[in-house]
Structure formats: structure tokens, C-alpha cells
Design a protein around this motif. Structure first.
Motif, PDB file in Angstrom:
ATOM      1  N   GLU A  13      -7.219   2.121  -5.384  1.00  0.00           N
ATOM      2  CA  GLU A  13      -8.245   2.374  -4.265  1.00  0.00           C
ATOM      3  C   GLU A  13      -7.851   1.812  -2.790  1.00  0.00           C
ATOM      4  O   GLU A  13      -8.784   2.072  -1.873  1.00  0.00           O
ATOM      5  N   LYS A  14      -7.280   0.465  -2.767  1.00  0.00           N
ATOM      6  CA  LYS A  14      -6.846  -0.093  -1.484  1.00  0.00           C
ATOM      7  C   LYS A  14      -5.730   0.642  -0.638  1.00  0.00           C
ATOM      8  O   LYS A  14      -5.243   0.302   0.193  1.00  0.00           O
ATOM      9  N   SER A  15      -5.352   1.962  -1.039  1.00  0.00           N
ATOM     10  CA  SER A  15      -4.211   2.712  -0.603  1.00  0.00           C
ATOM     11  C   SER A  15      -4.878   3.003   0.936  1.00  0.00           C
ATOM     12  O   SER A  15      -5.851   2.760   0.990  1.00  0.00           O
ATOM     13  N   LYS A  16      -4.017   3.498   1.778  1.00  0.00           N
ATOM     14  CA  LYS A  16      -4.222   3.783   2.831  1.00  0.00           C
ATOM     15  C   LYS A  16      -5.368   4.954   3.127  1.00  0.00           C
ATOM     16  O   LYS A  16      -5.544   5.558   2.206  1.00  0.00           O
TER      17      LYS A  16
ATOM     18  N   THR B 200       1.007  -1.318  -0.102  1.00  0.00           N
ATOM     19  CA  THR B 200       0.085  -0.096  -0.041  1.00  0.00           C
ATOM     20  C   THR B 200       1.009   1.233   0.214  1.00  0.00           C
ATOM     21  O   THR B 200       2.052   1.019  -0.084  1.00  0.00           O
TER      22      THR B 200
ATOM     23  N   LYS C  93      -7.618  -1.295  -8.588  1.00  0.00           N
ATOM     24  CA  LYS C  93      -7.896  -1.901  -7.300  1.00  0.00           C
ATOM     25  C   LYS C  93      -6.849  -1.600  -6.398  1.00  0.00           C
ATOM     26  O   LYS C  93      -7.107  -1.200  -5.118  1.00  0.00           O
TER      27      LYS C  93
END
Length: 302
Positions: free
Chosen positions: A271-274, A237, A268
């Protein structure tokens, strides 16, 4: 001292300066343009001369890391930096204590630009010092990022993808951890690979109050190369991402620029970053932005 990441405003090019809480300063890529005839160009050299640490009036970087040999990633290196024996330095130029170059630069015979050629020549000078007493002198240290069978004789200074840089300029605790994301072995063994396919990419991690902050500097990754990085690092991430290839569409998609869609794997990942994460575009002004891109100010300190 804070950990500080500075993205210089160099239009479509990359130049990132990082200062750590351990008073270590390193830079990734260089795109210093001539300011004499254009007042709109930011004077990167003036900033460096004023803000870099000095050793007896000699400004220096602990390390310079080159992602690849395109001109917008190494422009100005021969004019503003010492690429020579440290005993012959010009004190008006910046000394590079430790130089990091991608393996592709050293196995590729193609001429890209004068600055890339100058870096290659300086790398060869430093490689010739391996095994001598001068190898560890500031201004002589050298590391190669990535892998090539043609460079096996220099295995002692090669750092492959999947490894971290254990020491920076001879320092065990340099205030960060630099993890090598690319180039992976197969890319550098492929003579038909493009330079951007073999770009070096890094994840720089800082620990602050028992929390870890991750900065990704990806170079000019193209879509398939970025997907490879994501697949090889499924738990990765970021808090801060320098958008690959100056926010180019081709970094996130193999489809047509006007009618295509962003690759689902990359989307995806973004979008899943912190929870609080930023994407920086080192480019000219983006007049039409996608929702996954967020341009912020050119400086972020953590």
C-alpha cells in the motif's frame, strides 16, 4: 535507448529480460517451453534470437541471473543457451557472458531437474577459471549471489545480500543498479531451509531525468522470507513489482488459503508503493484477484 523491462508470458514461471539505456541486456530466470506441439505457447527463443545483441552473429546476454533451481525458473536453459567454454559455442544458441547463481545451488546436493544440474556444472567450470587469464573472457565470468561457509574459497566472486552489483559483465556503468535483497546469510547457512526460502531477490533501479524508478524481482519468496526483506529494507518502495511466486497466496500469508488474511506487514508495504505503481503476475490467468494485485500488460518501458 530506453530502459525496458519485458516479462515473458510463460504461465506459472518467471522469465524477465531487461535492457538498459547503456545497451546492456540481462535476463532473470528462464522458462522456455517447447512450442512445436502447442501453438498457444509463446516462442520466447524466437524473440530472443531476433532481439538480443550479436557478437559476430553470436547472440548473447551480458548476464543471466538465476533466482533458484526450480524448473519453472530455469527450463530450457541447456537447450537454448551455451553452457560451455566460449571457444566451443554453438552460434545457434545464446552465449551468457556473465552467470549469476544463488549460493544454495552450489551447496545443495539434491537433484532438482536437468537444467539446474547443467547450470551447476557450468558454474563449476567457470569457478575453476578464477585466478587465470580466462576468468574475464566473455562466456567465463561468474558471480555467486548470497553466502555459504562452504563457498568461502570463492569469496572474490560472492555478492551478499545488502550489496549492489558494482559491475555487470565488466562494465562499471551498465545503466542500472542491481541491489541484492536475498538470500541473507542465515538462510544459506541453514541446511534445512527450503529452496524457496533461499531464492535470490533483486531490486533494479533506473535513473531517468533525475528520478529513480525501482523494479523488484523477488523470485519465489514465501511469506516469512518476504517479511524479512521488508524489515531489512524499511524504506523500500517500488514502481514495478513482479509478484513473488507467481502471485501465490503463500507469498503474502501463512494462513489458510480460503479463510486466512494477507499478512499485515506485506499489505502495508504494498500500500505504501509509489503513486503510480504496478504489480505484474507471471502466471496463468488470475480469475479471482485480490485488491492488492493489479495485472498489467507484459511489457513496460521507462
Amino acid at each position: 535507448m530506453e530502459n525496458c523491462v519485458i516479462f515473458f508470458p510463460v504461465d506459472n514461471g518467471d522469465m524477465t529480460l531487461i535492457k538498459t539505456k547503456s545497451n546492456v541486456t540481462f535476463m532473470i530466470d528462464c522458462n522456455i517451453r517447447n512450442v512445436e506441439n502447442d501453438e498457444n505457447i509463446y516462442d520466447c527463443n524466437e524473440y530472443l534470437q531476433k532481439n538480443l545483441p550479436k557478437d559476430n552473429e553470436q547472440p548473447y546476454l551480458d548476464a543471466f541471473l538465476l533466482t533458484h533451481s526450480d524448473n519453472d525458473h530455469c527450463r530450457g536453459i541447456s537447450e537454448y543457451f551455451n553452457l560451455c567454454d566460449p571457444k566451443k559455442v554453438d552460434t545457434s544458441k545464446i552465449r551468457i557472458d556473465e552467470l549469476y547463481v544463488p549460493a544454495r545451488l552450489m551447496v545443495d546436493d539434491e537433484h532438482y531437474n536437468d537444467d539446474a544440474d547443467a547450470i551447476k556444472k557450468e558454474t563449476k567450470r567457470r569457478l575453476d577459471l578464477i585466478g587465470t587469464d580466462e576468468e574475464t573472457i566473455s562466456g567465463n565470468r561468474i558471480k555467486i549471489i548470497g553466502y555459504s561457509k562452504k563457498l568461502e574459497e570463492y569469496s572474490s566472486v560472492i555478492i551478499p545480500a545488502g550489496d549492489s552489483i558494482s559491475k555487470l559483465n565488466g562494465k562499471d556503468d551498465y545503466g542500472a543498479n542491481i541491489f541484492i535483497l536475498r538470500p541473507v546469510k542465515k538462510s544459506n547457512d541453514d541446511d534445512d531451509s527450503e529452496v524457496n526460502d533461499c531464492t535470490a531477490s533483486f531490486k533494479i533501479s533506473f535513473t531517468v531525468d533525475e528520478s529513480t524508478y525501482d523494479v523488484i524481482v523477488a523470485g519465489d519468496l514465501v511469506c516469512d522470507a518476504w517479511k524479512e526483506v521488508i524489515n531489512l529494507n524499511p524504506n523500500m518502495t517500488f514502481d514495478l513489482l513482479l509478484a513473488p511466486h507467481h502471485c501465490s497466496w503463500h507469498a503474502i500469508s501463512n494462513e489458510d488459503t480460503h479463510t486466512g488474511k494477507a499478512d499485515s506487514l506485506i499489505e502495508k508495504f504494498l500500500e505504501k508503493s509509489k503513486n503510480i505503481a504496478y504489480i505484474v503476475s507471471s502466471s496463468k490467468e488470475i480469475k479471482k484477484m485480490m485488491t492488492i494485485h493489479q495485472v498489467i500488460e507484459q511489457k513496460m518501458c521507462i
